[in-house]
Write a protein that holds these residues in place. Structure first.
Motif, PDB file in Angstrom:
ATOM      1  N   ALA A   1     -15.780  25.412  -1.904  1.00  0.00           N
ATOM      2  CA  ALA A   1     -15.236  26.772  -1.821  1.00  0.00           C
ATOM      3  C   ALA A   1     -15.894  27.538  -0.682  1.00  0.00           C
ATOM      4  O   ALA A   1     -15.229  28.238   0.088  1.00  0.00           O
ATOM      5  N   GLU A   2     -17.213  27.389  -0.563  1.00  0.00           N
ATOM      6  CA  GLU A   2     -17.937  28.095   0.494  1.00  0.00           C
ATOM      7  C   GLU A   2     -17.524  27.581   1.879  1.00  0.00           C
ATOM      8  O   GLU A   2     -17.281  28.372   2.803  1.00  0.00           O
TER       9      GLU A   2
ATOM     10  N   SER B   1      -9.609  27.445  -8.390  1.00  0.00           N
ATOM     11  CA  SER B   1      -8.528  26.845  -7.615  1.00  0.00           C
ATOM     12  C   SER B   1      -9.006  25.572  -6.934  1.00  0.00           C
ATOM     13  O   SER B   1      -8.281  24.580  -6.864  1.00  0.00           O
ATOM     14  N   VAL B   2     -10.245  25.606  -6.469  1.00  0.00           N
ATOM     15  CA  VAL B   2     -10.799  24.404  -5.841  1.00  0.00           C
ATOM     16  C   VAL B   2     -10.775  23.247  -6.831  1.00  0.00           C
ATOM     17  O   VAL B   2     -10.340  22.146  -6.499  1.00  0.00           O
ATOM     18  N   TYR B   3     -11.215  23.501  -8.050  1.00  0.00           N
ATOM     19  CA  TYR B   3     -11.218  22.437  -9.058  1.00  0.00           C
ATOM     20  C   TYR B   3      -9.802  21.892  -9.269  1.00  0.00           C
ATOM     21  O   TYR B   3      -9.584  20.685  -9.356  1.00  0.00           O
ATOM     22  N   ARG B   4      -8.840  22.810  -9.351  1.00  0.00           N
ATOM     23  CA  ARG B   4      -7.470  22.330  -9.574  1.00  0.00           C
ATOM     24  C   ARG B   4      -6.968  21.507  -8.401  1.00  0.00           C
ATOM     25  O   ARG B   4      -6.314  20.481  -8.577  1.00  0.00           O
ATOM     26  N   MET B   5      -7.311  21.971  -7.196  1.00  0.00           N
ATOM     27  CA  MET B   5      -6.839  21.237  -6.019  1.00  0.00           C
ATOM     28  C   MET B   5      -7.541  19.891  -5.911  1.00  0.00           C
ATOM     29  O   MET B   5      -6.936  18.899  -5.516  1.00  0.00           O
ATOM     30  N   LEU B   6      -8.797  19.866  -6.307  1.00  0.00           N
ATOM     31  CA  LEU B   6      -9.502  18.587  -6.314  1.00  0.00           C
ATOM     32  C   LEU B   6      -8.851  17.640  -7.325  1.00  0.00           C
ATOM     33  O   LEU B   6      -8.698  16.439  -7.049  1.00  0.00           O
ATOM     34  N   ASP B   7      -8.448  18.179  -8.466  1.00  0.00           N
ATOM     35  CA  ASP B   7      -7.760  17.344  -9.450  1.00  0.00           C
ATOM     36  C   ASP B   7      -6.508  16.724  -8.842  1.00  0.00           C
ATOM     37  O   ASP B   7      -6.248  15.529  -8.986  1.00  0.00           O
ATOM     38  N   PHE B   8      -5.744  17.574  -8.170  1.00  0.00           N
ATOM     39  CA  PHE B   8      -4.539  17.072  -7.516  1.00  0.00           C
ATOM     40  C   PHE B   8      -4.877  15.971  -6.511  1.00  0.00           C
ATOM     41  O   PHE B   8      -4.268  14.902  -6.519  1.00  0.00           O
TER      42      PHE B   8
END
Ligand SMILES: [Zn+2]
Ligand SMILES: [Zn+2]
Ligand SMILES: [Zn+2]
Ligand SMILES: [Zn+2]
Lengths: 154, 154
Positions: B48-49, B63-70
């Motif tokens: 994120a940073e 959002s980062v976590y979700r995008m990483l999941d994707f």
DNA sequence: TAAATTATGATATATCATATCATTTCAATC
DNA sequence: GATTGAAATGATATGATATATCATAATTTA
């Protein structure tokens, strides 16, 4: 709540610590006991809670972490990196010196089996790694899947 | 800050997503780009940073976590369980379908090499596991040690 | 007993991750 | 082109895991 097996293991743990000049204090011993009684790996916070339940004594989680560190240094407890939980070594009672442990982790019931992967296999793995000019530290393997019981329940 | 290689990989990632009917949105693409530019695995918060630094745009860690999941679902990013960090797949540009990845993790400089362990070896490992009546899920191995460079510096 | 060492407690804070609901974006259908 | 439903993203709260640091207690050694 201790059974005979647990007592035997604790006695052996004590002997092993004496040999190495390590002090298995009563609190450290209780932490180990909690893990020996547990059916599956536990987090430090879970261990603190179980400790409270089993001894009617409060214990700060920070102390749990330190005691787990001690127990790990003495190969009495292992940490599973893949789920950040701790487990009592399955080979405390065996007198042989401890190899790098390998774990089979059931993703359904969460039980863990500490196994000895075939030495030749580990050696082959190490050789394969060396081809990549990489120097392996300690190949603790954590293998996820389904245990026998959980396979049948499918 | 993108170099040619990164661009090529991103293009291939895009093609691969189109093939699978997955939407590689511009934010998801930026996340992947951050990881491609990184020299070592990064945590979601670090990502994120870096995202903020590289795009001058704020992004919530959630959002980062979700995008990483994707990205992980599409084999564009892998998660290292042993240190809770994420890494771009090293094989995005290769067109072959993705096998279970294996990683060599340097404990000194933290660089990671995604390798293909010899298939026969993995197979032998699986057989050895089966002797324990255990059904392996996906044997992602994370092997810690020292990379070539860091060995020399000793 | 005194001093040194080791173990434990207490408090604060950092780090990693998920749950939930709101809002925005996008594509399909009318 | 407006309507609508689905997917993506944002916002907020909270849970879970882990470390840093300084204080106190217990144990060992001299
Ligand atoms: Zn063990
Ligand atoms: Zn099971
Ligand atoms: Zn990969
Ligand atoms: Zn290195």
């Amino acid at each position: 709540m201790t059974n005979v097996d647990t007592d035997k293991v604790l006695q052996q743990a004590e002997r092993s610590c004496v040999e190495h000049g390590a002090r298995l204090t009563s609190k450290r011993k209780h932490i180990l006991e909690v893990l020996l009684n547990a059916k599956a790996p536990r987090s430090a916070y879970e261990i603190a809670e179980l400790y409270r339940q089993q001894t009617d004594e409060n214990i700060p989680v920070m102390s749990v972490y330190r005691m787990l560190d001690f127990l790990m240094q003495n190969s009495l407890v292992h940490k599973l990196a893949s789920n950040n939980k701790f487990i009592a070594c399955a080979h405390i009672a065996c007198s042989h010196s401890h190899q790098t442990p390998q774990f089979l982790i059931c993703d359904k019931c969460h039980q863990v089996r500490e196994i000895g992967v075939d030495k030749q296999l580990i050696h082959a793995l190490e050789e394969s790694i060396e081809h990549n000019h990489f120097q392996l530290n300690s190949p603790q393997l954590e293998l996820h899947g389904l245990c026998e019981t959980c396979q049948e329940q499918r």
